[in-house]
Motif scaffolding. Structure first.
Motif, mmCIF file in Angstrom:
data_model
loop_
_atom_site.group_PDB
_atom_site.id
_atom_site.type_symbol
_atom_site.label_atom_id
_atom_site.label_comp_id
_atom_site.label_asym_id
_atom_site.label_seq_id
_atom_site.Cartn_x
_atom_site.Cartn_y
_atom_site.Cartn_z
ATOM 1 N N LYS A 221 0.805 -1.223 0.000
ATOM 2 C CA LYS A 221 0.000 0.000 0.000
ATOM 3 C C LYS A 221 0.836 1.270 0.000
ATOM 4 C CE LYS A 221 -3.685 -2.190 2.758
ATOM 5 N NZ LYS A 221 -4.404 -2.124 4.046
ATOM 6 N N ASP A 222 2.167 1.132 -0.224
ATOM 7 C CA ASP A 222 3.066 2.299 -0.246
ATOM 8 C C ASP A 222 2.962 3.140 1.028
ATOM 9 O OD1 ASP A 222 4.195 1.851 -2.822
ATOM 10 O OD2 ASP A 222 2.355 2.599 -3.738
ATOM 11 N N LEU A 223 3.032 2.489 2.180
ATOM 12 C CA LEU A 223 2.902 3.225 3.444
ATOM 13 C C LEU A 223 4.244 3.771 3.938
ATOM 14 C CD1 LEU A 223 0.396 0.878 5.399
ATOM 15 C CD2 LEU A 223 -0.116 2.908 4.036
ATOM 16 N N GLY A 224 5.362 3.358 3.276
ATOM 17 C CA GLY A 224 6.678 3.835 3.708
ATOM 18 C C GLY A 224 7.175 3.084 4.941
ATOM 19 N N GLN A 225 8.430 3.392 5.353
ATOM 20 C CA GLN A 225 9.011 2.800 6.571
ATOM 21 C C GLN A 225 8.948 1.262 6.573
ATOM 22 O OE1 GLN A 225 10.193 4.727 9.403
ATOM 23 N NE2 GLN A 225 10.045 6.467 8.034
ATOM 24 N N VAL A 226 9.122 0.669 5.385
ATOM 25 C CA VAL A 226 8.986 -0.791 5.290
ATOM 26 C C VAL A 226 10.120 -1.488 6.053
ATOM 27 C CG1 VAL A 226 8.627 -2.727 3.718
ATOM 28 C CG2 VAL A 226 7.992 -0.443 2.995
ATOM 29 N N GLU A 227 11.369 -1.045 5.773
ATOM 30 C CA GLU A 227 12.531 -1.687 6.415
ATOM 31 C C GLU A 227 12.423 -1.598 7.934
ATOM 32 O OE1 GLU A 227 12.876 0.430 3.835
ATOM 33 O OE2 GLU A 227 13.948 -0.716 2.297
ATOM 34 N N ASN A 228 12.039 -0.407 8.431
ATOM 35 C CA ASN A 228 11.932 -0.215 9.884
ATOM 36 C C ASN A 228 10.940 -1.174 10.507
ATOM 37 O OD1 ASN A 228 13.591 1.887 9.417
ATOM 38 N ND2 ASN A 228 12.187 3.504 10.085
ATOM 39 N N ALA A 229 9.808 -1.370 9.817
ATOM 40 C CA ALA A 229 8.768 -2.254 10.347
ATOM 41 C C ALA A 229 9.286 -3.694 10.422
ATOM 42 C CB ALA A 229 7.520 -2.183 9.469
ATOM 43 N N TYR A 230 9.952 -4.150 9.361
ATOM 44 C CA TYR A 230 10.483 -5.525 9.360
ATOM 45 C C TYR A 230 11.522 -5.688 10.483
ATOM 46 C CZ TYR A 230 8.342 -7.212 4.968
ATOM 47 O OH TYR A 230 7.454 -7.651 4.003
ATOM 48 N N GLN A 231 12.397 -4.657 10.636
ATOM 49 C CA GLN A 231 13.433 -4.719 11.693
ATOM 50 C C GLN A 231 12.797 -4.794 13.076
ATOM 51 O OE1 GLN A 231 15.789 -1.219 11.060
ATOM 52 N NE2 GLN A 231 16.695 -2.043 9.188
ATOM 53 N N GLU A 232 11.712 -4.033 13.258
ATOM 54 C CA GLU A 232 11.046 -3.998 14.563
ATOM 55 C C GLU A 232 10.424 -5.365 14.890
ATOM 56 O OE1 GLU A 232 11.089 -1.649 16.838
ATOM 57 O OE2 GLU A 232 9.548 -2.442 18.207
ATOM 58 N N VAL A 233 9.840 -6.011 13.877
ATOM 59 C CA VAL A 233 9.292 -7.363 14.100
ATOM 60 C C VAL A 233 10.425 -8.304 14.516
ATOM 61 C CG1 VAL A 233 8.162 -9.368 13.036
ATOM 62 C CG2 VAL A 233 7.360 -7.056 12.487
ATOM 63 N N GLN A 234 11.534 -8.253 13.763
ATOM 64 C CA GLN A 234 12.665 -9.131 14.079
ATOM 65 C C GLN A 234 13.148 -8.900 15.508
ATOM 66 O OE1 GLN A 234 16.367 -8.402 11.976
ATOM 67 N NE2 GLN A 234 17.099 -10.462 12.394
ATOM 68 N N GLN A 235 13.281 -7.637 15.864
ATOM 69 C CA GLN A 235 13.801 -7.321 17.199
ATOM 70 C C GLN A 235 12.879 -7.846 18.294
ATOM 71 O OE1 GLN A 235 13.918 -3.496 18.904
ATOM 72 N NE2 GLN A 235 14.991 -4.639 20.491
ATOM 73 N N ARG A 236 11.571 -7.647 18.112
ATOM 74 C CA ARG A 236 10.631 -8.106 19.154
ATOM 75 C C ARG A 236 10.586 -9.628 19.246
ATOM 76 N NH1 ARG A 236 5.295 -4.236 19.167
ATOM 77 N NH2 ARG A 236 6.355 -2.339 18.502
ATOM 78 N N VAL A 237 10.644 -10.297 18.084
ATOM 79 C CA VAL A 237 10.606 -11.771 18.084
ATOM 80 C C VAL A 237 11.857 -12.325 18.763
ATOM 81 C CG1 VAL A 237 10.779 -13.808 16.570
ATOM 82 C CG2 VAL A 237 9.089 -12.029 16.078
ATOM 83 N N LEU A 238 13.025 -11.808 18.379
ATOM 84 C CA LEU A 238 14.276 -12.346 18.941
ATOM 85 C C LEU A 238 14.390 -12.015 20.425
ATOM 86 C CD1 LEU A 238 16.893 -11.856 16.067
ATOM 87 C CD2 LEU A 238 15.297 -13.724 16.448
ATOM 88 N N THR A 239 13.920 -10.820 20.820
ATOM 89 C CA THR A 239 13.966 -10.440 22.241
ATOM 90 C C THR A 239 13.059 -11.360 23.049
ATOM 91 O OG1 THR A 239 14.359 -8.154 21.610
ATOM 92 C CG2 THR A 239 13.617 -8.525 23.871
#
Ligand code: TMP
Length: 243
Positions: A221-239
């Motif tokens: 949907k072209d919402l922007g901040q795609v990389e940041n969102a993926y990184q945040e998911v990774q960080q929360r899952v690994l934490t």
């Protein structure tokens, strides 16, 4: 790696043979597609992020007695997996109405479903992954009724586990897509990936319907901040997994 035979290149991953016929190597790419590849782009770092999230979730599901094809990651964007024959059915599990369910039924986005909905789509790029019925599954001889029952049971079990896991990460698991494979011993194994490419994930720390999106809908949907969102998911899952 360089001499390994490429067996298949998909939209998000490349599959290679290894010296051991029982083991394949999956290389996760940064390429992103949507709407059956009509929209194409790149999400920087996505290959590594999706590989690491999938590895962590598959290992954790393994500890919950869900068999998967995951073995290990020789590199951050590479996964060794047990060779399986992929069943050509995309299994979608929905907890909350979104995406094609809303478009095709008129249900409002965000409606909590009383019981998780399990749907089957035909894994065929030429046909555009159409929704299947049970009768069509058997007409096409994709799986036996017994195998389909096993797939549904495992999909619901995976959903229960993942829903409570993501909840602890302060993420709502809206819906997601699974693929299954059959190994040489005829066992059913969870295969492919579980990542922000294949899930809808909403941030419980955000109320705004656009800000809360942590998955590939940001790209679709072209919402922007795609990389940041993926990184945040990774960080929360690994934490959450203390990895
Ligand atoms: P949908 O609402 O577009 O049918 O998507 C349902 C879920 O399946 C969503 O979490 C995204 C995922 N999905 C894939 O992983 N691959 C696909 O090709 C599609 C269409 C959806």
């Amino acid at each position: 790696m360089s001499q390994a035979a490429k067996l298949y290149e998909g939209k998000a991953k490349i599959l290679y043979a290894t010296a051991d016929p029982e083991i394949l190597l999956t290389v996760y790419k940064d390429d992103a597609t949507a709407f059956n590849a009509q929209k194409r782009g790149q999400i920087k770092g996505k290959g590594e992020i999706n590989c690491q999230i999938t590895a962590a979730l598959f290992a954790w599901l393994g500890s919950k007695d869900i068999p998967t094809h995951y073995l290990d990651c020789p590199e951050p964007n590479q996964m060794r997996v047990k060779a399986v024959e992929i069943i050509p059915i995309e299994v979608v599990i929905r907890n909350i109405a979104a995406g094609s369910l809303c478009r095709q039924t008129g249900l409002p986005e965000g409606k909590i479903l009383a019981t998780p909905l399990v749907e089957y789509y035909y894994k065929s790029d030429e046909l555009g992954d159409p929704l299947l019925t049970r009768d069509r599954i058997f007409l096409l001889d994709l799986v036996t009724p017994e195998r389909l029952a096993e797939i549904e049971k495992m999909a619901r079990e995976i959903n229960k586990n993942l829903q409570s896991f993501f909840d602890k990460c302060k993420i709502t698991l809206v819906d997601f897509k699974l693929e299954f494979g059959i190994d040489r011993q005829q066992n059913l194994l969870l295969a492919d990936e579980i990542s922000p490419d294949t899930c809808r994930l909403w941030d419980q720390k955000q109320n705004d319907p656009q800000s809360r999106v942590m998955d590939k809908d940001r790209f679709r949907k072209d919402l922007g901040q795609v990389e940041n969102a993926y990184q945040e998911v990774q960080q929360r899952v690994l934490t959450q997994l203390k990895l």
